[in-house]
Design an enzyme around this catalytic site. Structure first.
Site, PDB file in Angstrom:
ATOM      1  CG  HIS A 189       2.759  67.176  33.131  1.00 26.93           C
ATOM      2  ND1 HIS A 189       3.742  67.091  32.167  1.00 26.93           N
ATOM      3  CD2 HIS A 189       2.019  66.044  33.024  1.00 26.93           C
ATOM      4  CE1 HIS A 189       3.592  65.979  31.496  1.00 26.93           C
ATOM      5  NE2 HIS A 189       2.555  65.308  32.002  1.00 26.93           N
ATOM      6  CG  HIS A 214      -0.512  60.577  29.634  1.00 26.13           C
ATOM      7  ND1 HIS A 214       0.677  60.443  28.979  1.00 26.13           N
ATOM      8  CD2 HIS A 214      -0.351  61.620  30.480  1.00 26.13           C
ATOM      9  CE1 HIS A 214       1.519  61.366  29.382  1.00 26.13           C
ATOM     10  NE2 HIS A 214       0.936  62.095  30.303  1.00 26.13           N
ATOM     11  NE  ARG A 287       9.466  53.875  35.349  1.00 28.33           N
ATOM     12  CZ  ARG A 287       8.639  54.653  34.648  1.00 28.33           C
ATOM     13  NH1 ARG A 287       8.102  54.242  33.511  1.00 28.33           N
ATOM     14  NH2 ARG A 287       8.342  55.851  35.095  1.00 28.33           N
ATOM     15  CB  CYS A 334      12.198  51.366  39.477  1.00 31.79           C
ATOM     16  SG  CYS A 334      11.129  52.781  39.184  1.00 31.79           S
ATOM     17  CE1 TYR A 470      12.495  57.522  38.733  1.00 33.60           C
ATOM     18  CE2 TYR A 470      12.222  58.994  36.849  1.00 33.60           C
ATOM     19  CZ  TYR A 470      12.083  57.746  37.425  1.00 33.60           C
ATOM     20  OH  TYR A 470      11.527  56.713  36.714  1.00 33.60           O
TER      21      TYR A 470
HETATM   22  C1  HEM Z   1      -2.613  67.679  29.036  1.00 32.51           C
HETATM   23  C2  HEM Z   1      -2.866  66.823  29.907  1.00 32.51           C
HETATM   24  C3  HEM Z   1      -1.895  65.903  30.606  1.00 32.51           C
HETATM   25  C4  HEM Z   1      -2.176  65.320  31.789  1.00 32.51           C
HETATM   26  C5  HEM Z   1      -3.462  65.458  32.605  1.00 32.51           C
HETATM   27  C6  HEM Z   1      -1.025  64.525  32.141  1.00 32.51           C
HETATM   28  C7  HEM Z   1      -0.912  63.772  33.285  1.00 32.51           C
HETATM   29  C8  HEM Z   1       0.175  62.988  33.622  1.00 32.51           C
HETATM   30  C9  HEM Z   1       0.244  62.108  34.757  1.00 32.51           C
HETATM   31  C10 HEM Z   1      -0.869  61.890  35.791  1.00 32.51           C
HETATM   32  C11 HEM Z   1       1.468  61.521  34.736  1.00 32.51           C
HETATM   33  C12 HEM Z   1       2.022  60.497  35.738  1.00 32.51           C
HETATM   34  C13 HEM Z   1       1.863  59.160  35.087  1.00 32.51           C
HETATM   35  C14 HEM Z   1       2.317  58.023  35.948  1.00 32.51           C
HETATM   36  O1  HEM Z   1       3.540  57.746  35.958  1.00 32.51           O
HETATM   37  O2  HEM Z   1       1.463  57.427  36.588  1.00 32.51           O
HETATM   38  C15 HEM Z   1       2.179  62.031  33.581  1.00 32.51           C
HETATM   39  C16 HEM Z   1       3.470  61.671  33.240  1.00 32.51           C
HETATM   40  C17 HEM Z   1       4.089  62.057  32.084  1.00 32.51           C
HETATM   41  N1  HEM Z   1       3.564  62.851  31.078  1.00 32.51           N
HETATM   42 FE1  HEM Z   1       1.746  63.742  31.097  1.00 32.51          FE
HETATM   43  N2  HEM Z   1      -0.073  64.631  31.141  1.00 32.51           N
HETATM   44  C18 HEM Z   1      -0.573  65.473  30.176  1.00 32.51           C
HETATM   45  C19 HEM Z   1       0.052  65.823  28.981  1.00 32.51           C
HETATM   46  C20 HEM Z   1       1.273  65.354  28.561  1.00 32.51           C
HETATM   47  C21 HEM Z   1       1.870  65.628  27.273  1.00 32.51           C
HETATM   48  C22 HEM Z   1       1.223  66.459  26.184  1.00 32.51           C
HETATM   49  C23 HEM Z   1       3.076  64.986  27.262  1.00 32.51           C
HETATM   50  C24 HEM Z   1       4.128  64.901  26.164  1.00 32.51           C
HETATM   51  C25 HEM Z   1       4.368  65.787  25.291  1.00 32.51           C
HETATM   52  C26 HEM Z   1       3.249  64.328  28.521  1.00 32.51           C
HETATM   53  C27 HEM Z   1       4.356  63.609  28.887  1.00 32.51           C
HETATM   54  C28 HEM Z   1       4.497  62.947  30.075  1.00 32.51           C
HETATM   55  C29 HEM Z   1       5.691  62.212  30.447  1.00 32.51           C
HETATM   56  C30 HEM Z   1       6.956  62.083  29.612  1.00 32.51           C
HETATM   57  C31 HEM Z   1       5.439  61.664  31.709  1.00 32.51           C
HETATM   58  C32 HEM Z   1       6.401  60.829  32.541  1.00 32.51           C
HETATM   59  C33 HEM Z   1       6.202  59.410  32.142  1.00 32.51           C
HETATM   60  C34 HEM Z   1       7.221  58.460  32.746  1.00 32.51           C
HETATM   61  O3  HEM Z   1       8.009  58.863  33.617  1.00 32.51           O
HETATM   62  O4  HEM Z   1       7.194  57.299  32.308  1.00 32.51           O
HETATM   63  N3  HEM Z   1       2.129  64.549  29.275  1.00 32.51           N
HETATM   64  N4  HEM Z   1       1.377  62.913  32.911  1.00 32.51           N
END
Ligand code: HEM
Length: 619
Positions: A189, A214, A287, A334, A470
């Site tokens: 993830h 997302h 950002r 960034c 990062y």
């Molecule tokens: C269950 C399926 C999930 C999938 C398939 C998924 C997928 C992804 C993907 C592809 C990214 C990269 C996004 C980008 O910057 O383009 C990402 C980032 C992130 N996800 Fe998920 N995610 C999931 C669940 C979650 C959950 C449940 C949380 C929070 C509790 C979460 C928190 C985050 C955070 C904090 C980032 C980083 C965002 C940033 O740096 O701005 N994700 N996720």
């Protein structure tokens, strides 16, 4: 792609099954999550808890829903010898059987064997009856040697999903009306394992209402769909339209190039980049990882604590009155700036920034080192005695990052607790009332809306420091199985960077010289020694004239340097298309690499290859 391979494995294991259950008990879930989220948040006016309250109020279950008859059916058609076109042949057969195909997946291949998976429903929208399943099985069986199973597509209750929270039992989540097995994905993830595990066994809808990156863009939805194992029998009721944690975000300048709005991620357009050396506040790149916290400056408190300190709490007036005001001009960039160039080689994950994920301001505030040393008692002796290695910054939005103690305490590091930006009170968009400015270091360490500063023997936790967000990997790393991400150092100082702001790609020039303008910058305060410009793929170079920013202290050059060059168009290029390119050299005599390919990395970070702009000369 790595995900494709992982997905193939996921499908191969199958694991479809059905189970009944009752409507989920929100009352049981709510206090647990609420307590955990609030513990991580900050006193006194931290909005994170408010978001959570609002979220939950909308997350009711449908009354009386329970597992019942299946809404769809799953067909697994295993063939001994696969052949090109079989998937579409099977699709045609299914259409003739008058079923709607919700999803068709190609399968795992072992030698010539393959499994084709179809999620289908009856024309009237429900699952197929036993008789209809038998008919479909028979029709598909005519196509190839093998076996064909057709079964109701499982429906799970929230209660059943809740039983799957560990790798041993499988890690399941629900989203809207779907149930997903994310066991193998959690390690990969991009937002880190800890964050995604908060949702283990639960609905991810409330989490994604905060992390709307997302659903706003990228491939998260597609990835999620590939992990679907069934339907949720008791999906949450549709939420009220006013329930949006982003409703209080500030109004934004329409000139920004928006990649996302919830959370906001927007870049400075190249047309405005060099209008002034200090970027005007309204068009500063944004950002964010979360909604913008709303905070009355009167209520603001900054807690300074941790090993080797005597804990203190300061209000905004304390910072302004008890410490000298310092000013530092610094460019923030960034870590994913110019990621779109790496995406052209192979898709990375993250925002596809152009070169505008950077801007410059004159920051006003107090030196962090003076607050740590003179107010919180973090002397050099204490640093040694308590083995302090890092200073952690906790933002009121939920962000957390740290910097090494050497940078925090260096008399030449110029790290600020900033409350002013370009002579104005810091805007809420950029971290009001107080944010951290760590000059020369990747943007993510410059934590906005800072509420706690903690001296620590360990780095900050979370995806933005210890997780993969990062971290730079070799171009060969396409998946993270077997890689201990925490052991890889996180990004701090950035490498030398430059880009051509004008002419723009696709320009047509008519004069005998190309007038080229751009900026250059390097991490760690390394000043720009030289910028070279070429229009013949680097066979010959013209040295640019350095303009605004060239007089900064050579080893504390925290802000960018503008440059310009006049490059004569040789006879052989007149009337032709060619590429203008630039590269900068910094105070360490480091220069930019020529090609993006060796820089490619899974997260698309640190893209600093020669910047190239194709243009055409018209005689
Ligand atoms: C269950 C399926 C999930 C999938 C398939 C998924 C997928 C992804 C993907 C592809 C990214 C990269 C996004 C980008 O910057 O383009 C990402 C980032 C992130 N996800 Fe998920 N995610 C999931 C669940 C979650 C959950 C449940 C949380 C929070 C509790 C979460 C928190 C985050 C955070 C904090 C980032 C980083 C965002 C940033 O740096 O701005 N994700 N996720």
């Amino acid at each position: 792609m790595a995900y494709a391979r992982w997905l193939a494995g996921r499908i191969a294991r199958g694991g479809w099954g059905s189970s009944g259950g009752s409507a989920r008990s929100l009352a049981r879930l709510r206090p647990r999550w609420h307590a955990r989220a609030c513990a991580a948040a900050l006193p006194p006016a931290i909005l994170a808890c408010q978001y959570l309250d609002r979220r939950w109020s909308s997350c009711e279950t449908s009354a009386g829903a329970g597992s019942g008859s299946s809404s769809s059916s799953i067909i697994r058609f295993r063939v001994d010898v696969d052949r090109p076109g079989l998937l579409s042949e099977a699709t045609e057969v299914l259409k003739k059987q008058e079923v709607n195909i919700r999803d068709a997946r190609i399968s795992t291949k072992q030698g010539t064997k393959a499994t084709h998976i179809y999620l289908v429903e009856d024309r009237n929208g429900g699952g197929l009856s036993e008789d209809r399943l038998a008919q479909v099985r028979g029709a598909l069986g005519q196509l190839a040697e093998g076996s064909c199973e057709a079964a109701p597509w499982p429906r799970y209750s929230s209660e059943e999903v809740l039983k799957h929270q560990t790798a041993e039992n499988g890690i399941w989540v629900s989203y809207k009306d779907g149930v997903y097995d994310i066991t193998d994905f959690v390690q990969n993830h991009p937002g880190g394992k800890d964050k995604i595990m908060l949702a283990a066994g639960k609905a991810i809808d409330p989490f994604w209402r905060i992390y709307q990156q997302h659903t706003g863009r990228g491939n998260a939805l597609e990835l999620l769909e590939s992990m679907r194992i069934g339907d949720l029998s008791d999906p949450p009721a549709a939420r009220a339209s006013c329930d949006c944690p982003y409703d209080s975000d500030p109004e934004r300048h329409p000139g920004l190039i928006f990649h996302n709005n919830k959370p906001c991620n927007a870049e400075l357009p190249s047309e405005l980049m060099m209008d002034s050396w200090l970027t005007p506040n309204p068009v500063w790149f944004i950002r964010h990882h979360h909604p913008v916290p709303v905070m009355d400056p009167e209520d603001y408190r900054l807690c300074i604590e941790g090993v080797g300190t005597k804990a203190v709490t300061l209000c905004l007036e304390d910072l302004k009155k008890r410490f000298l005001k310092r000013e530092v001009c610094a460019t923030l960039q960034c870590g994913g700036n110019r990621r779109s160039e790496l995406d052209q080689i192979e898709k990375t994950s993250g925002i596809p920034w152009g070169f505008g994920a950077m801007s410059t301001a004159r920051w006003g505030g107090v030196y962090l080192r003076e607050v740590l040393q003179h107010c919180a008692g973090l002397s050099h002796e204490n640093v040694e005695a308590f083995d302090v290695k890092h200073v952690i910054f906790k933002g009121m939005d939920g962000m957390e990052a740290s910097i090494p103690i050497e940078k925090a305490l260096s008399p030449y590091g110029d790290v600020l607790l900033a409350y002013e930006m370009n002579g104005e009170a810091l805007p809420s968009e950029h971290g009001a009332p107080v944010r951290v400015i760590v000059p020369g270091v990747v943007g993510v360490r410059n934590v906005k809306w800072v509420g706690r500063v903690v001296a620590s023997t360990e780095e900050a936790e979370g995806p933005w420091q210890r997780g993969l967000a990062y971290k730079g990997f070799s171009p060969m790393v396409k998946e993270l199985q077997g890689i201990d991400v925490e052991k890889i150092p996180s990004m701090h100082e950035l490498p030398v960077q430059s880009a051509i702001v004008s002419p723009k790609a696709g320009s047509i020039i008519e004069l005998d010289d190309v007038e080229v303008k751009g900026f250059a910058w390097s991490g760690g305060g390394r000043g720009i020694v030289r910028v070279d410009v070429s229009i013949d793929e680097g066979k010959t170079w013209v040295t640019a004239e350095l303009t605004n920013g060239k007089d900064q202290d050579y080893n504390r050059a925290w802000a960018w340097t503008f440059w310009e060059a006049s490059v004569p168009v040789p006879e052989e290029l007149q009337g032709k298309e060619f590429t203008v390119l630039c590269r900068a050299v910094d105070a360490a005599y480091s220069t930019q690499p020529e090609r993006p390919e060796p820089l490619w990395n899974l997260r698309g970070l640190n893209c600093n290859c020669w910047h190239r702009v194709p243009i055409r000369h018209q005689e």
